[in-house]
Enzyme design. Structure first.
Site, short mmCIF file in Angstrom:
data_model
loop_
_atom_site.label_atom_id
_atom_site.label_comp_id
_atom_site.label_asym_id
_atom_site.label_seq_id
_atom_site.Cartn_x
_atom_site.Cartn_y
_atom_site.Cartn_z
N GLU A 119 0.83 -1.21 0.00
CA GLU A 119 0.00 0.00 0.00
C GLU A 119 0.86 1.25 0.00
O GLU A 119 1.97 1.26 0.55
CB GLU A 119 -0.95 0.05 1.20
CG GLU A 119 -2.22 -0.77 1.04
CD GLU A 119 -2.25 -1.97 1.94
OE1 GLU A 119 -3.29 -2.65 1.94
OE2 GLU A 119 -1.26 -2.25 2.62
N THR A 120 0.33 2.29 -0.62
CA THR A 120 0.90 3.63 -0.59
C THR A 120 -0.20 4.59 -0.15
O THR A 120 -1.34 4.50 -0.62
CB THR A 120 1.43 4.04 -1.97
OG1 THR A 120 2.49 3.17 -2.35
CG2 THR A 120 1.94 5.48 -1.97
#
Length: 297
Positions: free
Chosen positions: A46-47
């Site tokens: 995830e970002t």
């Protein structure tokens, strides 16, 4: 324009363990396509993109992307971002005991604690209690999809189930840690049985004493082959614990270990408050440590 970013390792107290997270600190002006492109470039599970909150009483608004799409809610981005914000606020002399992050699932309240200049701990209350969804795939189909034998699936009263606390996950109980270790998604069979969904395999046999469950998480449909630590799934897992382990009234704490087969050992704390035989509230907690800082050109 140049945009600063940081990376943290989440659900661990040391660098190069846990689940890596990228946080883009100045996301204003980025549209969805640009955020997705940046998330693919980082290629982490995830970002996070930090934006100003809609409610001025809240600390920040977050958008969360996997390499394959946007999520309304996720646990390791929540913990990691809360820790970074706490470190930032502490350095500015204005650290609150509680901060609220706006996610697409709704406001998420986080208790934060700074531990030195580069690490901290966060505990967030589930914005949505877990709910059971439809029927899980048949055990034969799940065995084929995960490369396991049918006899490997299930223990005690636990059977496969679908739950969501904002994002749906398939929970697959596995009899032994040895079987969890040899699980390997089979592309065609996975697509036929599970599709684009993620599967959280878990067992009571743990690598470390004092832990409650050992888990692996596969989610190939979002570009995540295997995830080292999945707070969103651990949040939904509270529903599994209530359904099959039936903890009595009171407050309960479970440590879920994940990522050990990847060389990224992670510890996720699940706290549950049971009142009148039902789950009244639940919390996910973990530590995070700052790893790097940089600039997107």
């Amino acid at each position: 324009m140049k945009r600063r970013f940081v990376t943290l390792d989440v659900f661990t107290t040391r660098r190069h363990a846990g689940n890596p997270l990228a946080v883009v600190l100045e996301a204003g002006g980025l549209d969805t396509e640009a955020m997705q492109t940046i998330a693919r470039e980082f290629n982490l599970s995830e970002t996070v993109f930090i934006l100003p909150p809609e409610n001025p009483a809240h600390r920040a608004s977050l958008r969360i992307f996997t390499p394959g799409g946007e999520l309304p809610f996720a646990g390791h981005p929540t913990v990691g971002t809360a820790v970074w914000l706490a470190l930032h606020d502490d350095a500015a002399g204005s650290l609150p005991e509680m901060l609220v992050l706006e996610e697409k699932v709704g406001p998420v309240s986080c208790a934060v604690e700074v531990k030195g200049s580069h690490a901290g701990h966060a505990v967030f209350t589930l914005p949505r209690l877990p709910e059971r969804l439809g029927e899980a795939p048949a055990i034969a189909a799940l065995a084929a999809a995960t490369g396991l034998a049918e006899s490997d699936i299930g223990f005690d009263h636990h059977v496969p189930a679908l739950y969501s606390a904002g994002v749906p996950f398939l929970f697959v109980p596995v009899a032994t840690r040895e079987a969890v270790a040899r699980a390997k998604p089979q592309a065609a069979e996975w697509q036929a049985a599970i599709g684009q969904g993620g599967a959280f395999l878990y067992t009571r046999e743990t690598a470390e004493p004092g832990h409650a469950y050992h888990a692996r998480m596969f989610w190939p449909g979002t570009g995540i082959g295997e995830d080292p630590a999945t707070g969103g799934a651990s949040a939904a897992f509270a529903g599994v614990v209530m359904a099959y382990d039936r903890p009595g009234d009171g407050d309960h704490r479970f440590v879920i270990e994940q990522g050990y087969e990847m060389g990224r050992p992670s510890q996720i704390t699940l706290e549950m408050s049971v009142r009148g035989g039902v789950l009244a509230s639940a919390r996910i907690g973990g530590s995070a440590v700052l790893v790097s800082e940089g600039v997107l050109l």
